[in-house]
Enzyme design. Structure first.
Site, PDB file in Angstrom:
ATOM      1  N   CYS A 161       8.285 -13.011 -15.958  1.00  0.00           N
ATOM      2  CA  CYS A 161       7.808 -13.521 -17.260  1.00  0.00           C
ATOM      3  C   CYS A 161       8.773 -13.199 -18.400  1.00  0.00           C
ATOM      4  CB  CYS A 161       6.400 -13.003 -17.552  1.00  0.00           C
ATOM      5  SG  CYS A 161       6.266 -11.236 -17.891  1.00  0.00           S
TER       6      CYS A 161
ATOM      7  N   HIS B   2       2.609  -9.029 -20.079  1.00  0.00           N
ATOM      8  CA  HIS B   2       2.930 -10.431 -19.768  1.00  0.00           C
ATOM      9  C   HIS B   2       3.300 -11.167 -21.051  1.00  0.00           C
ATOM     10  CE1 HIS B   2       2.982 -13.849 -17.058  1.00  0.00           C
ATOM     11  NE2 HIS B   2       2.445 -14.576 -18.024  1.00  0.00           N
TER      12      HIS B   2
ATOM     13  N   HIS C 188       5.093 -20.235 -19.057  1.00  0.00           N
ATOM     14  CA  HIS C 188       5.308 -18.860 -18.606  1.00  0.00           C
ATOM     15  C   HIS C 188       5.553 -18.828 -17.107  1.00  0.00           C
ATOM     16  CE1 HIS C 188       1.025 -17.749 -17.064  1.00  0.00           C
ATOM     17  NE2 HIS C 188       1.152 -19.056 -17.053  1.00  0.00           N
TER      18      HIS C 188
END
Length: 350
Positions: A265, A313, A325
């Site tokens: 990520c 994240h 993402h």
């Protein structure tokens, strides 16, 4: 005897309850390989298994960000160590030059009637002995004193460089050990997730969030960013980062990867802004501090959106409540709703 039988029943039931709780929280039973009547448990639904897998992926991603941070520190320590080693080599060359010049003076003095004790001490191969007896240098002439001082300065410089290099070497060793700890955590979590998924049929694995991830990737892998999105970005660099992220839709998730063909990520975010000429930190918890914080209601394309209480994240906002993402090993880079995870904050990169 009746009392004895009742006690045994409670103990067996306690073991079963504890085993079931352990499985529900971390999927541990799939990783232990233990089975048998004592650990029997009710069959869990595919939804429960997928929830366990999702939790394992979140834990693996948190460990991945720690791994990325440790790797960054290790690489920095390695660079500093090499620089210190290079500087030490240059210092040795300067020391050799200073001692050679002093040796010329000493040779002339010897021919003229003997070698001053201070010069004997300076020219020894025992720097510590020289430094301890450096006071003797005060007895030599002004020219000799200056040359002795240069040698002494070079020796001290080298000792300082050696000390700094030792400290960096110890730091490098520590960061490498930390890397290995996080690597083991990540691989353990991902292995446990694979074991759990192996108990599901392909149809069960593909349903829910997993199916949504695949459908998004299959429907538009690597599309061009819509002008309606990039035109709303707050800067040309943000628009370039968004365009890069769109191009990478469908790329696989690989922990620790920063592109160009696979990402985790924070690696996707770093690569997207790198393509726009902006150097971002490697980890989510550093990236959130790399720009100006913005409220969720003020989000614009290119803003970085962060999730979970541990800031584990990150995605790139593209407008209309969506982001791009790299989710986890079960799904490639994709478009997704911002509200599919607990929102933790947002940053606008300048």
């Amino acid at each position: 005897m009746a009392a004895h039988r009742r006690t045994g029943k409670r103990t067996a039931g306690g073991r079963t309850a504890r085993a079931a709780a352990t499985v529900a929280l971390a999927g541990a039973a799939a990783a232990t390989g233990l089975d048998g009547p004592a650990l029997a448990e009710p069959q869990r639904t595919p939804e429960q298994v997928r929830a366990d897998v999702a939790q394992l992926y979140r834990e693996a991603e948190a460990a991945t960000e720690k791994y990325n941070g440790a790797k960054e520190k290790a690489e920095s320590a390695q660079r500093r160590l090499r620089a210190l080693q290079d500087e030490t080599a240059r210092g040795r060359a300067r020391l050799d030059d200073a001692r050679e010049a002093l040796g010329s003076v000493a040779a002339a003095q010897y021919r003229g009637g003997g070698l001053d004790p201070a010069l004997q001490l300076v020219l020894t191969d025992d720097p510590d002995g020289y430094l301890e007896g450096a006071a003797l240098a005060e007895r030599v002439g002004s020219r000799q004193k200056a040359q002795v001082g240069r040698v002494r300065s070079r020796l001290r410089e080298i000792e300082q460089l050696r000390g700094a290099a030792r400290a960096e070497a110890e730091s490098l060793t520590s960061h490498r050990a930390e890397l290995e700890r996080h690597r083991k955590t990540i691989t353990g979590k991902l292995t446990a997730a694979r074991h759990l998924l192996a108990d599901l049929t392909p149809g069960q694995r593909d349903s829910g969030a997993g199916q949504a991830a695949r459908s998004s990737a299959d429907a538009g892998a690597g599309p061009a960013a819509p002008v309606s999105v990039t035109s709303r970005a707050p800067s040309a660099r943000a628009a370039e980062a968004v365009a890069y992220a769109y191009e990478k839709i469908g790329s696989p998730y690989v922990w620790g990867a920063t592109g160009p063909d696979a990402f985790d990520c924070s690696g996707l975010v770093q690569a997207a802004y790198r393509s726009a000429g902006v150097a971002l930190p490697r980890t989510t918890y550093a990236q959130i501090a790399a720009g100006r914080r913005v409220a969720r209601s003020e989000l614009l394309p290119g803003d970085l959106v962060f999730f979970y209480s541990g800031i584990s994240h990150v995605g790139i906002y593209v407008g209309d409540g969506r982001m791009i993402h790299a989710p986890n090993p079960s799904a490639p880079v994709r478009l997704a709703p911002v509200d599919e995870m607990p929102f933790a904050g947002a940053t606008r990169v300048s």
